[in-house]
Design a protein around this motif. Structure first.
Motif, short mmCIF file in Angstrom:
data_model
loop_
_atom_site.label_atom_id
_atom_site.label_comp_id
_atom_site.label_asym_id
_atom_site.label_seq_id
_atom_site.Cartn_x
_atom_site.Cartn_y
_atom_site.Cartn_z
N ALA A 102 0.84 -1.34 0.00
CA ALA A 102 -0.15 0.09 0.02
C ALA A 102 0.83 1.16 0.00
CB ALA A 102 -1.09 -0.04 1.14
N MET A 103 2.03 1.17 0.53
CA MET A 103 2.76 2.41 0.88
C MET A 103 3.59 2.58 -0.47
SD MET A 103 3.61 4.44 3.11
CE MET A 103 3.75 3.54 4.79
N GLY A 104 3.71 1.49 -1.23
CA GLY A 104 4.61 1.60 -2.50
C GLY A 104 3.35 2.12 -3.54
N GLN A 105 2.23 1.85 -3.51
CA GLN A 105 1.11 2.53 -4.50
C GLN A 105 0.89 3.75 -3.94
OE1 GLN A 105 -2.38 -0.03 -3.74
NE2 GLN A 105 -1.55 -1.76 -4.62
N SER A 106 1.22 4.22 -2.93
CA SER A 106 1.08 5.66 -2.34
C SER A 106 2.00 6.41 -2.93
CB SER A 106 0.83 5.90 -0.94
OG SER A 106 -0.37 5.06 -0.48
N ILE A 107 3.40 5.88 -2.95
CA ILE A 107 4.45 6.57 -3.58
C ILE A 107 4.34 6.70 -4.99
CG2 ILE A 107 7.09 6.43 -3.89
CD1 ILE A 107 6.85 5.06 -1.13
N GLU A 108 3.89 5.60 -5.72
CA GLU A 108 3.69 5.56 -7.30
C GLU A 108 2.72 6.76 -7.70
OE1 GLU A 108 4.82 4.49 -9.56
OE2 GLU A 108 6.26 2.94 -8.97
N GLU A 109 1.81 7.06 -6.66
CA GLU A 109 0.89 8.17 -7.07
C GLU A 109 1.44 9.54 -7.21
OE1 GLU A 109 -2.43 8.14 -4.18
OE2 GLU A 109 -2.94 6.06 -4.77
N VAL A 110 2.73 9.67 -6.58
CA VAL A 110 3.38 11.03 -6.38
C VAL A 110 4.71 11.03 -7.39
CG1 VAL A 110 4.50 12.61 -5.02
CG2 VAL A 110 2.51 11.32 -4.17
N VAL A 111 5.65 9.89 -7.37
CA VAL A 111 6.61 9.85 -8.15
C VAL A 111 7.01 8.33 -8.26
CG1 VAL A 111 7.69 11.83 -7.01
CG2 VAL A 111 8.27 9.62 -6.05
N PRO A 112 7.66 7.80 -9.03
CA PRO A 112 7.94 6.42 -9.23
C PRO A 112 8.80 5.65 -7.95
CG PRO A 112 8.48 7.69 -11.22
CD PRO A 112 8.20 8.63 -10.19
N VAL A 113 8.43 4.61 -7.58
CA VAL A 113 9.02 3.99 -6.35
C VAL A 113 10.68 3.94 -6.70
CG1 VAL A 113 9.43 2.03 -4.94
CG2 VAL A 113 7.01 2.80 -5.57
#
Length: 231
Positions: A114-125
């Motif tokens: 879920a954290m990775g998905q949240s990051i992806e919404e802003v910048v690539p992981v």
């Protein structure tokens, strides 16, 4: 690097019946500035990158940059701040029956995707991973990173104390547990950053392995055979 055309933020320009359009435009501009800033920090260098360069790459004014970020440092830690806030909330949300270290571990590993998905919404992981390495290798940012870590440890210790019904000022156990946990996380980050595999999968595996050793490392009697006490 993709350019982003600056759009007017005049509320009168919003079409009638589309509430939130201005907010969406502002969020797109902020995300574009953040992504470009992190790309420049991780490729050119944090100290070598100027606010003018970031703004020019997104095709906005320097004034627009400062609407969203107080300075370069705030941009460098923007995604990390989001991750930290969600981690603290994840600790609060862990089942009440879990012991402190179990709750801390669950908050990290249980929300990884879920954290990775949240990051992806802003910048690539992948960019977030490179940013973490950049922070660890930039002296001026390391100092800020340590200060932020201390502040977050204090916040998490208060959450743990509340979960356990303890007075943080008189009972040192929440601070000790959080300090031990945070130390493991810092070691994991340094080991991962020094390695060749910098993928999100590799840091998750390393994090899980190091956390597996936290309990045994705190236990007594590491040696199989200990010398007898001197008489």
């Amino acid at each position: 690097m993709e350019a982003h055309t600056e759009t007017t933020e005049d509320a009168s320009a919003e079409p009638v019946g589309r509430p939130g359009l201005r907010e969406r435009k502002k969020q797109r501009t902020r995300d574009a500035l953040l992504r470009v800033a992190l790309e420049l920090f991780t490729t050119k260098g944090y100290e070598e990158t100027t606010v003018d360069e970031i703004a020019e790459a997104v095709d906005v004014s320097q004034r627009t940059f400062f609407r969203y970020f107080a300075n370069k440092q705030e941009a460098a830690f923007a995604v990390q701040e989001m991750v930290e806030a969600r981690f603290v909330q994840a600790v609060r949300d862990r089942p009440a029956h879990e012991a402190p270290l179990e709750a801390l571990r669950g908050a990290v590993l249980g929300t990884w995707e879920a954290m990775g998905q949240s990051i992806e919404e802003v910048v690539p992981v992948e960019l977030h991973m490179r940013t973490y390495q950049m922070i660890e290798s930039t002296p001026t940012l390391v100092a800020a990173h340590l200060r932020r870590s201390i502040e977050m440890e204090d916040e998490v210790a208060r959450v743990i104390a509340e979960r356990e019904g303890l007075d943080l000022e008189s009972d040192p156990r929440p601070r000790v547990a959080v300090a031990a946990f945070s130390g493991v996380m810092r070691i994991t980050g340094r080991q991962w950053g020094a390695g060749e595999d910098t993928s999100p999968e590799s840091i998750r595996e390393l994090t899980e392995m190091y956390l597996d050793h936290l309990g045994p490392a705190l236990a007594q009697g590491w040696r199989t055979h200990r010398p007898a006490p001197a008489e």
